[in-house]
Design a protein around this motif. Structure first.
Motif, PDB file in Angstrom:
ATOM      1  N   GLY A 180      -5.608  -9.053   7.025  1.00 10.89           N
ATOM      2  CA  GLY A 180      -4.544  -9.776   6.339  1.00 10.89           C
ATOM      3  C   GLY A 180      -3.141  -9.403   6.773  1.00 10.89           C
ATOM      4  N   LEU A 181      -3.001  -8.453   7.684  1.00  9.20           N
ATOM      5  CA  LEU A 181      -1.679  -8.065   8.171  1.00  9.20           C
ATOM      6  C   LEU A 181      -1.485  -8.542   9.598  1.00  9.20           C
ATOM      7  N   VAL A 182      -0.288  -9.038   9.889  1.00  8.02           N
ATOM      8  CA  VAL A 182       0.111  -9.418  11.247  1.00  8.02           C
ATOM      9  C   VAL A 182       1.447  -8.728  11.479  1.00  8.02           C
ATOM     10  N   ALA A 183       1.503  -7.873  12.495  1.00 13.10           N
ATOM     11  CA  ALA A 183       2.701  -7.067  12.707  1.00 13.10           C
ATOM     12  C   ALA A 183       3.111  -7.050  14.167  1.00 13.10           C
ATOM     13  N   ASP A 184       4.425  -7.122  14.386  1.00 11.00           N
ATOM     14  CA  ASP A 184       5.002  -6.818  15.690  1.00 11.00           C
ATOM     15  C   ASP A 184       5.351  -5.336  15.624  1.00 11.00           C
ATOM     16  N   ILE A 185       4.748  -4.542  16.507  1.00 10.03           N
ATOM     17  CA  ILE A 185       4.952  -3.095  16.463  1.00 10.03           C
ATOM     18  C   ILE A 185       5.510  -2.621  17.794  1.00 10.03           C
ATOM     19  N   THR A 200       7.316   1.747  15.281  1.00 10.62           N
ATOM     20  CA  THR A 200       8.095   1.081  14.251  1.00 10.62           C
ATOM     21  C   THR A 200       7.574  -0.335  14.064  1.00 10.62           C
ATOM     22  N   VAL A 201       7.400  -0.734  12.801  1.00 10.21           N
ATOM     23  CA  VAL A 201       7.014  -2.106  12.490  1.00 10.21           C
ATOM     24  C   VAL A 201       8.282  -2.945  12.524  1.00 10.21           C
ATOM     25  N   GLU A 202       8.364  -3.850  13.495  1.00 11.22           N
ATOM     26  CA  GLU A 202       9.551  -4.673  13.678  1.00 11.22           C
ATOM     27  C   GLU A 202       9.486  -5.979  12.887  1.00 11.22           C
ATOM     28  N   ALA A 203       8.288  -6.468  12.616  1.00 10.62           N
ATOM     29  CA  ALA A 203       8.076  -7.675  11.809  1.00 10.62           C
ATOM     30  C   ALA A 203       6.697  -7.552  11.182  1.00 10.62           C
ATOM     31  N   LEU A 204       6.552  -8.080   9.963  1.00  8.65           N
ATOM     32  CA  LEU A 204       5.273  -7.934   9.265  1.00  8.65           C
ATOM     33  C   LEU A 204       5.042  -9.087   8.304  1.00  8.65           C
ATOM     34  N   LEU A 205       3.834  -9.634   8.357  1.00  6.75           N
ATOM     35  CA  LEU A 205       3.368 -10.590   7.361  1.00  6.75           C
ATOM     36  C   LEU A 205       2.161  -9.970   6.664  1.00  6.75           C
ATOM     37  N   GLY A 249       0.023 -13.629   5.111  1.00  2.00           N
ATOM     38  CA  GLY A 249       0.815 -14.799   5.456  1.00  2.00           C
ATOM     39  C   GLY A 249       2.206 -14.841   4.857  1.00  2.00           C
ATOM     40  N   ARG A 250       2.602 -13.802   4.144  1.00  2.00           N
ATOM     41  CA  ARG A 250       3.913 -13.770   3.499  1.00  2.00           C
ATOM     42  C   ARG A 250       4.697 -12.550   3.955  1.00  2.00           C
ATOM     43  N   GLU A 251       6.021 -12.621   3.774  1.00  2.00           N
ATOM     44  CA  GLU A 251       6.855 -11.468   4.094  1.00  2.00           C
ATOM     45  C   GLU A 251       6.544 -10.318   3.145  1.00  2.00           C
ATOM     46  N   LEU A 252       6.822  -9.126   3.591  1.00  2.00           N
ATOM     47  CA  LEU A 252       6.590  -7.923   2.797  1.00  2.00           C
ATOM     48  C   LEU A 252       7.435  -7.965   1.534  1.00  2.00           C
ATOM     49  N   ASP A 253       6.825  -7.646   0.400  1.00  2.46           N
ATOM     50  CA  ASP A 253       7.541  -7.627  -0.873  1.00  2.46           C
ATOM     51  C   ASP A 253       8.649  -6.582  -0.848  1.00  2.46           C
ATOM     52  N   TYR A 254       9.762  -6.904  -1.532  1.00  6.26           N
ATOM     53  CA  TYR A 254      10.829  -5.920  -1.689  1.00  6.26           C
ATOM     54  C   TYR A 254      10.255  -4.703  -2.388  1.00  6.26           C
ATOM     55  N   GLY A 255      10.728  -3.551  -1.996  1.00  4.78           N
ATOM     56  CA  GLY A 255      10.274  -2.324  -2.620  1.00  4.78           C
ATOM     57  C   GLY A 255       9.113  -1.661  -1.907  1.00  4.78           C
ATOM     58  N   LEU A 256       8.587  -2.336  -0.882  1.00  4.37           N
ATOM     59  CA  LEU A 256       7.509  -1.727  -0.104  1.00  4.37           C
ATOM     60  C   LEU A 256       8.016  -1.414   1.295  1.00  4.37           C
ATOM     61  N   THR A 257       7.523  -0.332   1.836  1.00 10.79           N
ATOM     62  CA  THR A 257       7.858   0.098   3.189  1.00 10.79           C
ATOM     63  C   THR A 257       6.582   0.163   4.005  1.00 10.79           C
ATOM     64  N   ALA A 258       6.634  -0.298   5.238  1.00 11.87           N
ATOM     65  CA  ALA A 258       5.479  -0.230   6.134  1.00 11.87           C
ATOM     66  C   ALA A 258       5.612   1.005   7.015  1.00 11.87           C
ATOM     67  N   LEU A 259       4.606   1.866   6.954  1.00 11.64           N
ATOM     68  CA  LEU A 259       4.555   3.064   7.784  1.00 11.64           C
ATOM     69  C   LEU A 259       3.357   2.962   8.717  1.00 11.64           C
ATOM     70  N   ILE A 260       3.443   3.662   9.826  1.00 15.45           N
ATOM     71  CA  ILE A 260       2.386   3.623  10.840  1.00 15.45           C
ATOM     72  C   ILE A 260       1.693   4.973  10.916  1.00 15.45           C
ATOM     73  N   ARG A 261       0.379   4.910  11.016  1.00 13.25           N
ATOM     74  CA  ARG A 261      -0.381   6.079  11.446  1.00 13.25           C
ATOM     75  C   ARG A 261      -0.863   5.761  12.841  1.00 13.25           C
ATOM     76  N   GLY A 262      -0.912   6.757  13.697  1.00 13.91           N
ATOM     77  CA  GLY A 262      -1.197   6.569  15.110  1.00 13.91           C
ATOM     78  C   GLY A 262      -2.591   6.116  15.426  1.00 13.91           C
TER      79      GLY A 262
END
Length: 97
Positions: free
Chosen positions: A53-58, A64-69, A72-85
């Motif tokens: 369910g996630l589509v990300a430009d990384i 760094t997550v440069e864009a994230l759906l 199919g929707r933009e990330l809700d305010y108040g949430l941060t996307a972090l990456i694990r390697g």
């Protein structure tokens, strides 16, 4: 041949959490997903990763997550996307930690 990682794990973490009380970032995540490289490039110019369910430009260099759906929707305010390697995501995808 690309040297970009084939997969990452994205963790969606509440941005307002300042003190986790000893909990790890993984324990604070409200959602996580292993995303895999699609071989395509997004509008940001970075590789697109998809999964669960996630589509990300990384940016694979800075992880760094440069864009994230999310579903199919933009990330809700108040949430941060972090990456694990990729090495951690591989273990998670295989069921281990």
């Amino acid at each position: 041949m690309s040297t970009h990682p084939k997969r990452f794990e994205i963790l969606l973490v509440p941005a307002h959490v300042e003190n986790r009380g000893g909990a790890s970032v993984e324990d604070s995540a409200v959602r996580s997903a292993v995303v895999e490289a699609t071989g395509r490039t997004g509008e940001t110019g970075y590789p697109i990763y998809e999964g669960h369910g996630l589509v990300a430009d990384i940016d694979p260099e800075t992880r760094t997550v440069e864009a994230l759906l999310v579903d199919g929707r933009e990330l809700d305010y108040g949430l941060t996307a972090l990456i694990r390697g990729p090495e951690t995501a591989r273990r998670s995808a295989e069921g281990g930690r």
